[in-house]
Design an enzyme around this catalytic site. Structure first.
Site, short mmCIF file in Angstrom:
data_model
loop_
_atom_site.label_atom_id
_atom_site.label_comp_id
_atom_site.label_asym_id
_atom_site.label_seq_id
_atom_site.Cartn_x
_atom_site.Cartn_y
_atom_site.Cartn_z
N THR A 209 0.83 -1.22 0.00
CA THR A 209 0.00 0.00 0.00
C THR A 209 0.86 1.26 0.00
OG1 THR A 209 -1.52 1.27 1.39
CG2 THR A 209 -0.11 -0.28 2.53
N ASP A 210 0.28 2.36 -0.48
CA ASP A 210 0.98 3.65 -0.42
C ASP A 210 1.05 4.19 1.02
OD1 ASP A 210 -1.70 4.35 -0.10
OD2 ASP A 210 -1.70 5.90 -1.66
N GLU A 211 0.24 3.59 1.93
CA GLU A 211 0.21 4.11 3.31
C GLU A 211 1.55 3.92 4.03
OE1 GLU A 211 -3.22 3.40 5.68
OE2 GLU A 211 -4.57 3.62 3.99
N TYR B 205 -1.90 -0.42 11.03
CA TYR B 205 -2.04 -1.10 9.73
C TYR B 205 -0.84 -0.82 8.84
CZ TYR B 205 -3.36 -1.60 4.81
OH TYR B 205 -3.35 -1.90 3.46
N ASN C 222 -12.20 13.82 0.84
CA ASN C 222 -13.29 12.92 1.22
C ASN C 222 -14.67 13.54 1.02
OD1 ASN C 222 -11.39 11.03 1.93
ND2 ASN C 222 -11.38 11.58 4.10
N ALA D 86 2.05 0.38 9.59
CA ALA D 86 3.32 -0.10 10.17
C ALA D 86 3.48 -1.60 9.90
CB ALA D 86 3.35 0.17 11.67
N HIS E 29 -4.56 10.23 11.67
CA HIS E 29 -5.14 10.28 10.32
C HIS E 29 -4.19 10.92 9.31
CE1 HIS E 29 -9.29 11.06 8.21
NE2 HIS E 29 -8.45 10.40 7.45
N LYS F 29 2.17 -3.27 7.35
CA LYS F 29 2.45 -3.47 5.92
C LYS F 29 3.89 -3.06 5.61
CE LYS F 29 -0.01 -4.58 2.98
NZ LYS F 29 -0.40 -5.91 2.44
P1 NAD Z 1 -9.81 -7.26 2.11
O1 NAD Z 1 -9.82 -6.98 3.57
O2 NAD Z 1 -11.01 -7.00 1.29
O3 NAD Z 1 -9.43 -8.80 1.89
C1 NAD Z 1 -8.43 -9.45 2.63
C2 NAD Z 1 -8.57 -10.96 2.38
O4 NAD Z 1 -7.51 -11.60 3.12
C3 NAD Z 1 -9.89 -11.55 2.87
O5 NAD Z 1 -10.42 -12.43 1.90
C4 NAD Z 1 -9.52 -12.29 4.14
O6 NAD Z 1 -10.33 -13.42 4.40
C5 NAD Z 1 -8.08 -12.70 3.83
N1 NAD Z 1 -7.29 -12.92 5.06
C6 NAD Z 1 -7.20 -12.08 6.12
N2 NAD Z 1 -6.42 -12.63 7.08
C7 NAD Z 1 -6.00 -13.85 6.59
C8 NAD Z 1 -5.18 -14.88 7.10
N3 NAD Z 1 -4.62 -14.79 8.32
N4 NAD Z 1 -4.94 -15.96 6.32
C9 NAD Z 1 -5.51 -16.06 5.08
N5 NAD Z 1 -6.32 -15.12 4.56
C10 NAD Z 1 -6.57 -14.02 5.31
O7 NAD Z 1 -8.53 -6.49 1.56
P2 NAD Z 1 -8.32 -5.72 0.16
O8 NAD Z 1 -8.81 -4.35 0.29
O9 NAD Z 1 -8.77 -6.58 -0.95
O10 NAD Z 1 -6.72 -5.65 0.16
C11 NAD Z 1 -5.95 -6.73 -0.35
C12 NAD Z 1 -4.47 -6.39 -0.25
O11 NAD Z 1 -4.20 -5.21 -0.97
C13 NAD Z 1 -4.00 -6.14 1.18
O12 NAD Z 1 -2.71 -6.69 1.32
C14 NAD Z 1 -3.96 -4.63 1.29
O13 NAD Z 1 -2.99 -4.21 2.22
C15 NAD Z 1 -3.57 -4.24 -0.13
N6 NAD Z 1 -4.03 -2.92 -0.59
C16 NAD Z 1 -5.35 -2.57 -0.47
C17 NAD Z 1 -5.76 -1.33 -0.97
C18 NAD Z 1 -7.21 -0.90 -0.90
O14 NAD Z 1 -7.51 0.26 -1.20
N7 NAD Z 1 -8.14 -1.74 -0.50
C19 NAD Z 1 -4.83 -0.47 -1.57
C20 NAD Z 1 -3.49 -0.87 -1.65
C21 NAD Z 1 -3.11 -2.10 -1.17
O1 DAU Z 2 -4.13 3.95 0.41
C1 DAU Z 2 -4.37 2.57 0.35
C2 DAU Z 2 -5.18 2.14 1.54
O2 DAU Z 2 -6.50 2.65 1.34
C3 DAU Z 2 -5.22 0.62 1.72
O3 DAU Z 2 -3.93 0.17 2.01
C4 DAU Z 2 -6.17 0.24 2.86
O4 DAU Z 2 -6.27 -1.18 2.95
C5 DAU Z 2 -7.53 0.82 2.57
O5 DAU Z 2 -8.40 0.55 3.65
C6 DAU Z 2 -7.44 2.33 2.34
O6 DAU Z 2 -7.12 3.03 3.58
P1 DAU Z 2 -7.84 4.42 3.98
O7 DAU Z 2 -7.72 4.59 5.43
O8 DAU Z 2 -7.38 5.53 3.11
O9 DAU Z 2 -9.35 4.03 3.52
P2 DAU Z 2 -10.78 4.23 4.23
O10 DAU Z 2 -11.81 3.83 3.22
O11 DAU Z 2 -10.84 3.61 5.57
O12 DAU Z 2 -10.85 5.81 4.42
C7 DAU Z 2 -10.71 6.71 3.34
C8 DAU Z 2 -10.78 8.13 3.89
O13 DAU Z 2 -12.11 8.37 4.38
C9 DAU Z 2 -9.87 8.38 5.07
O14 DAU Z 2 -9.38 9.71 5.02
C10 DAU Z 2 -10.78 8.22 6.30
C11 DAU Z 2 -12.11 8.73 5.77
N1 DAU Z 2 -13.31 8.10 6.38
C12 DAU Z 2 -13.41 6.74 6.37
C13 DAU Z 2 -14.49 6.10 6.95
C14 DAU Z 2 -14.57 4.58 6.95
C15 DAU Z 2 -14.33 8.89 6.92
O15 DAU Z 2 -14.26 10.12 6.90
N2 DAU Z 2 -15.41 8.25 7.48
C16 DAU Z 2 -15.54 6.90 7.54
O16 DAU Z 2 -16.56 6.38 8.08
#
Ligand code: NAD
Ligand code: DAU
Length: 351
Positions: free
Chosen positions: A133-135, A158, A257, A160, A292, A162
């Site tokens: 992730t970019d985080e 989270y 947001n 930290a 945040h 990753k």
């Molecule tokens: P998600 O939470 O939707 O899915 C995570 C999956 O991992 C689920 O199917 C869950 O059952 C499985 N899982 C969790 N713990 C497990 C374990 N101990 N053993 C086996 N499986 C397990 O997540 P996502 O949003 O699809 O993200 C997928 C990956 O991409 C993550 O590594 C996340 O850090 C990364 N990522 C997500 C985003 C985003 O915006 N969602 C952006 C950049 C990177």
């Molecule tokens: O940047 C990549 C990351 O993006 C991934 O690595 C993470 O897995 C994914 O969850 C996401 O993280 P964010 O924290 O950016 O996403 P989230 O959807 O939780 O929140 C997006 C923004 O919206 C953030 O600034 C917090 C704000 N927010 C979120 C929720 C859930 C609100 O204001 N209200 C809310 O209820």
């Protein structure tokens, strides 16, 4: 014999299910193994349309269980790994950091060890591709973009966890010559995203005419990418990048947001035949998320130049598709927001 076997971890989650579908359909001569523990975020309904494909096997397993992983690696001899399984929600990491250490750090180490032990006599033709992730880079000010050389500076449990997993992957490359690639992507959105995340949470609340909980001043900025553009980038990187490289993935698509929430209100007012401006009245500013990050924005010039990727979806078009998908898949949504999710919502939003 399949021409390649690929273990995709976390394939029942949001991004993982799009990746599994893309690989099953695009590469009938590969065998795709989807390993997932089916936590609250994993859902096999996300893969109903492809689950009977002859080049697909689902394995229910937890990556924190090293012994089980070793057995599976011995049995299936996975040649390549694309590792997505993770605890992925920042707010949950604030409540329960240890769960993130276990899955994101220890789980990744377990996979690295199993992969190393299986192939270390000859890594030729094998790859460990880690999805991150970019985080990990922390927060940006008003200006600038994250590049592949931006120093890591994670601010949440989270990010930290990753960041730590990224460091371990790289260290296994240096120490054991393990062939790896890492990509760091910005915020994804699209169908099948769990409704704890900003966009599906807001869509669901607007449909149900519930308050829209905005953290802090709502001016936090994210760089949004349609999930199919992310998995296309993963496909291209997997097939074309050199081991040892890292790539940033993002669409130069920054939105505050509040702007995103207002767009969703406008789209849903139109689709639900509500008077313009109705849903915006649901906006409710609440206490900020601790630690945040103010702004994320990705420079993906390296990916564009070396691999030739660029995103195909415009944000407003992607949001329309996403909103329509949630409207058409109310059964999927209702199933998810029953049970445990209700308890989570109550404690996170005091409602
Ligand atoms: P998600 O939470 O939707 O899915 C995570 C999956 O991992 C689920 O199917 C869950 O059952 C499985 N899982 C969790 N713990 C497990 C374990 N101990 N053993 C086996 N499986 C397990 O997540 P996502 O949003 O699809 O993200 C997928 C990956 O991409 C993550 O590594 C996340 O850090 C990364 N990522 C997500 C985003 C985003 O915006 N969602 C952006 C950049 C990177
Ligand atoms: O940047 C990549 C990351 O993006 C991934 O690595 C993470 O897995 C994914 O969850 C996401 O993280 P964010 O924290 O950016 O996403 P989230 O959807 O939780 O929140 C997006 C923004 O919206 C953030 O600034 C917090 C704000 N927010 C979120 C929720 C859930 C609100 O204001 N209200 C809310 O209820």
């Amino acid at each position: 014999m399949p021409s390649k076997s690929i273990l995709i971890t976390g394939g029942a989650g949001f991004i993982g299910s799009h990746l599994v579908r893309l690989f099953i359909k695009s590469y009938p001569d590969y065998h795709i193994y989807n390993l997932d523990a089916l936590t609250y975020a994993g859902n096999l309904e996300n893969l109903r349309d492809v689950e009977k494909a002859p080049n697909y096997t689902f394995i229910k397993a937890d990556i924190t269980n090293q012994h089980h992983l070793e057995e599976l690696f011995q049995k299936f001899k996975f040649e390549n790994i694309i590792h997505l399984a993770a605890e992925s929600h920042v707010d949950r990491s604030i409540t329960d950091p240890l769960a993130f250490v276990k899955t994101n750090i220890v789980g990744t180490l377990n996979l690295l060890n199993s992969f190393r032990d299986l192939w270390r006599s000859d890594f030729e033709g094998h790859l460990f591709y880690h999805i991150s992730t970019d985080e990990v880079y922390g927060s940006l000010g008003e200006e600038g973009l994250f590049t592949e050389t931006t120093p890591y500076s994670p601010n949440s449990p989270y990010s930290a966890s990753k960041a730590s997993s990224d460091h371990f992957v790289r260290a296994y490359g240096e120490t054991y010559d393990l062939p790896y690639i890492i990509s760091n992507c910005s915020n994804n959105y699209g169908p099948f995203q769990f409704p704890e995340k900003l966009i599906p949470l807001m869509i669901n609340n607007i449909i149900e005419e519930k308050k829209l909980p905005v953290y802090g001043d709502g001016k936090y900025t994210r760089d949004w990418l349609y999930v199919e553009d992310h998995v296309k980038a993963i496909d291209m990187i997997f097939h074309n990048a050199k081991p040892g490289e890292t790539y940033n993935i993002g669409g130069l698509n920054e939105w505050k947001n509040l702007e995103v929430i207002r767009l969703l209100c406008q789209i849903l007012d139109r689709k639900l035949n509500r008077e313009a401006g109705t849903s915006e009245k649901l906006i409710n500013f609440i206490k900020d998320r601790p630690g945040h990050d103010r702004r994320y924005a990705i420079d993906s010039a390296k990916l564009k130049l070396e691999i030739g990727w660029s995103p195909a979806h415009d944000f407003k078009e992607g949001l329309e598709i996403t909103v329509q998908w949630y409207l058409d898949n109310q059964k999927w949504l209702k199933h998810i927001i029953s049970g445990d999710y209700r308890k989570y919502y109550k404690s996170q939003y005091s409602e």
